[in-house]
Scaffold this motif. Sequence first.
Motif, PDB file in Angstrom:
ATOM      1  N   THR A  31      41.825  57.711  36.089  1.00  0.00           N
ATOM      2  CA  THR A  31      41.608  56.310  35.781  1.00  0.00           C
ATOM      3  C   THR A  31      42.498  55.484  36.688  1.00  0.00           C
ATOM      4  OG1 THR A  31      43.127  56.744  34.015  1.00  0.00           O
ATOM      5  CG2 THR A  31      40.837  56.486  33.417  1.00  0.00           C
ATOM      6  N   LYS A  32      41.857  54.838  37.650  1.00  0.00           N
ATOM      7  CA  LYS A  32      42.642  54.282  38.748  1.00  0.00           C
ATOM      8  C   LYS A  32      43.294  52.957  38.380  1.00  0.00           C
ATOM      9  CE  LYS A  32      39.567  56.692  41.853  1.00  0.00           C
ATOM     10  NZ  LYS A  32      38.592  57.110  40.854  1.00  0.00           N
ATOM     11  N   GLY A  33      42.655  52.189  37.506  1.00  0.00           N
ATOM     12  CA  GLY A  33      43.263  50.939  37.053  1.00  0.00           C
ATOM     13  C   GLY A  33      43.621  50.004  38.184  1.00  0.00           C
ATOM     14  N   TYR A  39      38.539  44.356  50.901  1.00  0.00           N
ATOM     15  CA  TYR A  39      38.739  45.574  51.689  1.00  0.00           C
ATOM     16  C   TYR A  39      39.364  46.677  50.856  1.00  0.00           C
ATOM     17  CZ  TYR A  39      37.158  43.950  56.189  1.00  0.00           C
ATOM     18  OH  TYR A  39      36.371  43.541  57.214  1.00  0.00           O
ATOM     19  N   TYR A  98      39.363  47.811  31.490  1.00  0.00           N
ATOM     20  CA  TYR A  98      39.764  49.202  31.208  1.00  0.00           C
ATOM     21  C   TYR A  98      38.732  49.900  30.346  1.00  0.00           C
ATOM     22  CZ  TYR A  98      43.612  47.254  33.463  1.00  0.00           C
ATOM     23  OH  TYR A  98      44.338  46.620  34.413  1.00  0.00           O
ATOM     24  N   ARG A 129      51.047  53.869  51.944  1.00  0.00           N
ATOM     25  CA  ARG A 129      49.779  54.244  51.307  1.00  0.00           C
ATOM     26  C   ARG A 129      48.695  54.423  52.363  1.00  0.00           C
ATOM     27  NH1 ARG A 129      50.615  50.133  46.387  1.00  0.00           N
ATOM     28  NH2 ARG A 129      52.038  51.454  45.211  1.00  0.00           N
ATOM     29  N   THR A 162      46.763  54.565  43.845  1.00  0.00           N
ATOM     30  CA  THR A 162      46.514  53.777  42.641  1.00  0.00           C
ATOM     31  C   THR A 162      47.462  54.105  41.493  1.00  0.00           C
ATOM     32  OG1 THR A 162      44.975  55.344  41.687  1.00  0.00           O
ATOM     33  CG2 THR A 162      44.058  53.742  43.201  1.00  0.00           C
ATOM     34  N   GLY A 163      48.166  55.218  41.571  1.00  0.00           N
ATOM     35  CA  GLY A 163      49.099  55.549  40.502  1.00  0.00           C
ATOM     36  C   GLY A 163      48.556  56.535  39.504  1.00  0.00           C
ATOM     37  N   ASN A 164      47.310  56.917  39.625  1.00  0.00           N
ATOM     38  CA  ASN A 164      46.774  57.938  38.732  1.00  0.00           C
ATOM     39  C   ASN A 164      45.603  58.640  39.397  1.00  0.00           C
ATOM     40  OD1 ASN A 164      47.216  59.222  36.304  1.00  0.00           O
ATOM     41  ND2 ASN A 164      47.278  57.292  35.186  1.00  0.00           N
ATOM     42  N   PRO A 209      53.605  60.889  42.740  1.00  0.00           N
ATOM     43  CA  PRO A 209      53.904  59.975  43.833  1.00  0.00           C
ATOM     44  C   PRO A 209      54.728  58.802  43.322  1.00  0.00           C
ATOM     45  CG  PRO A 209      51.684  59.624  43.073  1.00  0.00           C
ATOM     46  CD  PRO A 209      52.228  60.770  42.289  1.00  0.00           C
ATOM     47  N   GLU A 265      45.827  59.287  43.776  1.00  0.00           N
ATOM     48  CA  GLU A 265      46.995  59.147  42.908  1.00  0.00           C
ATOM     49  C   GLU A 265      48.096  58.373  43.619  1.00  0.00           C
ATOM     50  OE1 GLU A 265      48.950  62.789  41.919  1.00  0.00           O
ATOM     51  OE2 GLU A 265      49.627  62.044  39.993  1.00  0.00           O
ATOM     52  N   TYR A 266      48.260  58.647  44.887  1.00  0.00           N
ATOM     53  CA  TYR A 266      49.304  57.962  45.655  1.00  0.00           C
ATOM     54  C   TYR A 266      49.009  56.472  45.763  1.00  0.00           C
ATOM     55  CZ  TYR A 266      52.995  57.590  49.116  1.00  0.00           C
ATOM     56  OH  TYR A 266      54.135  57.265  49.762  1.00  0.00           O
ATOM     57  N   PRO A 279      44.373  47.186  26.211  1.00  0.00           N
ATOM     58  CA  PRO A 279      42.985  47.517  25.915  1.00  0.00           C
ATOM     59  C   PRO A 279      42.829  48.497  24.764  1.00  0.00           C
ATOM     60  CG  PRO A 279      43.593  48.251  28.129  1.00  0.00           C
ATOM     61  CD  PRO A 279      44.823  47.744  27.487  1.00  0.00           C
ATOM     62  N   ASN A 307      55.503  55.078  42.149  1.00  0.00           N
ATOM     63  CA  ASN A 307      54.664  54.142  41.400  1.00  0.00           C
ATOM     64  C   ASN A 307      53.599  54.834  40.557  1.00  0.00           C
ATOM     65  OD1 ASN A 307      55.935  51.853  42.505  1.00  0.00           O
ATOM     66  ND2 ASN A 307      54.744  52.158  44.361  1.00  0.00           N
ATOM     67  N   PHE A 308      53.901  56.033  40.163  1.00  0.00           N
ATOM     68  CA  PHE A 308      53.002  56.752  39.260  1.00  0.00           C
ATOM     69  C   PHE A 308      53.022  56.065  37.898  1.00  0.00           C
ATOM     70  CE2 PHE A 308      52.489  60.105  36.035  1.00  0.00           C
ATOM     71  CZ  PHE A 308      51.263  60.593  36.405  1.00  0.00           C
ATOM     72  N   ARG A 309      51.893  56.094  37.200  1.00  0.00           N
ATOM     73  CA  ARG A 309      51.859  55.456  35.892  1.00  0.00           C
ATOM     74  C   ARG A 309      51.991  56.518  34.809  1.00  0.00           C
ATOM     75  NH1 ARG A 309      46.642  53.355  35.574  1.00  0.00           N
ATOM     76  NH2 ARG A 309      46.066  53.930  37.658  1.00  0.00           N
ATOM     77  N   MET A 367      40.974  44.116  39.210  1.00  0.00           N
ATOM     78  CA  MET A 367      41.395  42.976  38.399  1.00  0.00           C
ATOM     79  C   MET A 367      40.385  41.878  38.684  1.00  0.00           C
ATOM     80  SD  MET A 367      43.137  41.320  36.351  1.00  0.00           S
ATOM     81  CE  MET A 367      44.060  42.698  35.767  1.00  0.00           C
ATOM     82  N   ARG A 420      44.897  45.146  41.838  1.00  0.00           N
ATOM     83  CA  ARG A 420      46.235  45.129  41.274  1.00  0.00           C
ATOM     84  C   ARG A 420      47.279  45.722  42.193  1.00  0.00           C
ATOM     85  NH1 ARG A 420      45.984  47.941  35.811  1.00  0.00           N
ATOM     86  NH2 ARG A 420      48.187  47.445  35.837  1.00  0.00           N
ATOM     87  N   ARG A 421      46.855  46.558  43.116  1.00  0.00           N
ATOM     88  CA  ARG A 421      47.842  47.171  44.003  1.00  0.00           C
ATOM     89  C   ARG A 421      47.448  46.971  45.442  1.00  0.00           C
ATOM     90  NH1 ARG A 421      50.603  52.638  41.937  1.00  0.00           N
ATOM     91  NH2 ARG A 421      50.983  51.944  39.821  1.00  0.00           N
TER      92      ARG A 421
END
Lengths: 414, 141, 179, 342
Positions: free
Chosen positions: A153-155, A99, A64, A170, A148-150, B50, A145-146, B75, B52-54, A158, A163-164
């Motif tokens: 910062t895609k996060g 992938y 991170y 998706r 990775t959730g953001n 969406p 965003e859909y 972190p 699973n949004f963080r 790993m 992680r996703r």
Amino acid sequence: MEMSDEALYTIPVGPVHPALKEPIELDLRVEGERIVGVDVKCSQAHRGIEWLGMNRNNSIQNIYLAERVCGICNVCHPYCMVLAVEEAAGIEVPERADYIRTIVAEMERIHSHLLWAGVAAHEIGFDTVFHYTWALREEIMDAIEYVTGNRVTKGIMMIGGVRRDITKEREERIRKALRYYEEKFEKIEDLVLHDKTIRMRTRNVGILTREDALKLCAVGPVARASGVPKDVRQDYPYGAYADIGVRAILPDQYTGEIIGDVYDRIVVRLLEVKQSIQIIHDALDNIPQGDIVAEKNLVKLLSMLKRAEGEGIGRVEAPRGEDIHYVRLRQGEEPFLSWKIRAPTYNNVLPWIPMLLGAEIADVPIVAASTDPCMSCLNRVTVVDESSRKEFTLTKERMHEMSVRKTRRMMRHV
Amino acid sequence: MPAITEVWKVLFKRPFTNRFPAKYAPRSVHGFVRRVQAGKAKIAPPVPTPPNFRGKINYEVDKCIGCGLCIRVCPTKAIVWRTVEVEQGEKKVAKKKVKIFVSRCCFCSQCVDICPKDCLSMSDEFLLANEDKLANELIVL
Amino acid sequence: MDPNSIVEEIKRRFECEVELHSRSCGRKKMERHNVFARIKREDFRKFIDFLFEIQDYPHFSVISATDLGNSVELLYHFTVGYGEMGGEVVVTAAVNLPKEDLRIETITDRIPGALISEREIHEMVGVEFTGLKDTRHFFLDENWPEGKYPWRRDDTFPEEMLNRLYETWRSGKGGDGDE
Amino acid sequence: MCELCTLLAGIIGTLVLGIFAIAFGLSVKGIDRKLSARMQWRIGPPLRQPFRDVRKLLLKQSVLPKNAVPWIYNSAPVISLAALISVLLFLPIGPVPALLGASGDIIVVLYLLIIPGIAMIVGGFSSGSPFASIGAQREMVLLISYELPLSMIVFTFAWMYSIVAPSLPALSFETFGTVPIWSVLGPAGFIGATIFLVVLLIVTTGEMAKVPFDIPEAETEIAEGIFAEYSGRNYALFYLADAVKMVVLPAIIIAIFFPYNLSPLLSEYFPNLPMSDWVAYGVDILFFMLKVLLIDIVAVTFMRTAFARMKIDQAVRLYWFHLFTAGIIAMLLVAADVMGVL
């Protein structure tokens, strides 16, 4: 310099200048409108990220931290770091993860290149294109965003995988975004590449010869626009790129010649957007089933990394160019023994000098922007004490204290 | 020059901008918020998040066993220890729990991944701006 | 570019340890190769010449530095063989410099693009590059104290400049150190 | 009338005109910003934003740079605004004849138009910042370049009137009003005049220093150039001058090319309308304002949205080469028409 010093002006472009979105200082010696000397100073934005990774954080926390090296290439840096750590610790990555990483990295490339096209248009005073491209960029941001959730910062990275997973929904969302861009691409291309005023401002401006590009170790679209077919995705494949067979894009594929000017860099980047759309399609079509991460149990992973000893290099083709991380692990220690981050701008700053020499002041913003520079934020401020004319550096604590005081003052007036 | 025709076409299009929270910046944000609360003004909705949004973190304190793994992977050092007195039968026992500073959080959800008891989760709440970084709503207990 | 022949050639010409890391990816399992050569300081210029033999302009990436206690290891990362699918090899020249004598020849005369990297190592680790003219600070402030090197793990590290703002959050009621 | 009355009327007229020009100019600016935002797919600021900007600027401190020459630095914005308002005194505003029409003609207007530019140059140089100096140099070059096509247009028509209507003063806007140019020109002259109109519209954009000719203030290159150091009241005056320019320059185009009024047409086609003199005046002034707005939309809003900024040498080439050539062709067409060659 043959001219007497009186005829020369020194113009400081930066550290704070409307043309530069991030702090860097260019000292230009000019004669009328023509530039005869360039010096780059960078000491505005060192945040000591490598130090933190070597002294404070464990490997997972460093992902991170690497993500925050740059707000725009926030997949490339963690990607690069995990590649290095995986090599150092000898972790094999599942194919599906390769992938997914490829797909997310290419989505980032689309967004970064569109963002850049807007910034570059703004630098030459063409705000309309700036607003259009940024509006069009929203679609890929929403897709990111859909998935990775953001938005930013895609996060998703790993060590040992991602992680996703990319689920059915998706995948549908990504395909929708790709269809949108396939439809709009022609319009973007038309607006940017066929505009006479843009051509006037970018053709034969900021030329970097092939020779200079090689000598000064330029990377990414800057090198490719100068005719060096260098692309990590092609030369040193990682992720799914070897399966897809990516080729470096040179401007002569579109214009038929290589000049190495700003226009060529625009061409390379726009064609790469198109290429990215194709890569994502291919990757989605051929994505294998299976695990997305080598070691699901993070506690196990952490202790595995603590026991590991070795060194590794990660290289990723970020939207701006080659990104390289060197990581060395020592047994029994959680933080890295050594970590070196080399972002693409690092190599693309020196080419500014041959590009700018002989150019006009009006060319500075677009030439600087044409390498898509990225300096990141500041860690110290230099202030001049007016009364004693003594220069001193404001420490972070002092600045923090001053900001706290100012916030209080303002809050009293709310 | 394609922009010449394009600008006239766009002139008659609906603006792309999402009017969140209002079309123009209100004179006073506090006043605007108060008017919204009183039902006199309406917030233009933000772009929906969406699945699973963080967003802001949720913490179910009862499920927490105090293993501290989240503290180890965070972190930004946004998670710190805290002790809670819990009544167990007759006597009070001090139990280890955590406290999360949302204003330090970088929304990576790594703690959610590592939590063995699934007591942490991410919500879709993202309107977290506050003048006080230690406001009560920004500390998850 | 065949990595094994590079390894063989390095072994033949230089007396040094050479490691070859190969990693594969994707479905095709195409391999990518990293060569680590731990060369002596005296051989360094010869090594650069060797790289120029492989390719007109070996691409210089960056210099990494590792503090190993009594010595500092500088790793010059080069890449050779761009332009073909999977053809590039990363060749890393690792040079061990004892801390009493942190000196190495500059390569900016052969590869001007190494300027920023050498200036960075100069200011961050304190290595002296003989022949490097421009030794001003690049990333650190102009008036950074002499003899303080943030990437070293010894007493030249500017400990007093560290701040741990995050630690202030833990103490106190709200944990705010500002009050 | 006694001399005192003339003086009083002059003062009151100037005041009224000045306030009208500022208020109207700011509104046009608001519309311009809104429309250009919509052209860029944005919402844009509210229409009254320019008024708010001026109010805010007036409230702010006016900082004097250390290297500046105070009296020049402070007087430049005042001169700039004053010169622009005085141009209006020589221009017919719709149905209202030029207030000082008797004491000056087109030549005066041309001279007065240069003054704001010169004031900006002097102000820029006097602020002692490298960005402002570069901006001032660029403004100087730009000023020289757009003056050439501008004077060419004005003098071609003046020459035309001296042939077509020798009894009227050739260099007065009054003449343009009583005998509109379109009424005396044949087809060739019509084409010539249309070319002139286009040239004049492009000159207007340059004179207002908007993209693609905002070279002297180019935000991303030299940080607003001339205005880099200006703040507070001084900058507010420049801002107002810019707003007044958005009325003055279209008013010149109107005076030359479209000196028509709406009320005669209205009373002709709708004889039943209660058309008192005052109503007619009002209608004509509104019509004038509409014309100003339309010209601003074409010459400012559209131009600054659809093009990228040019470099100074490219702008000079455009004015001196392309527009000059176009002007010569137009001049020949008009001349041929007037002399009866075609």
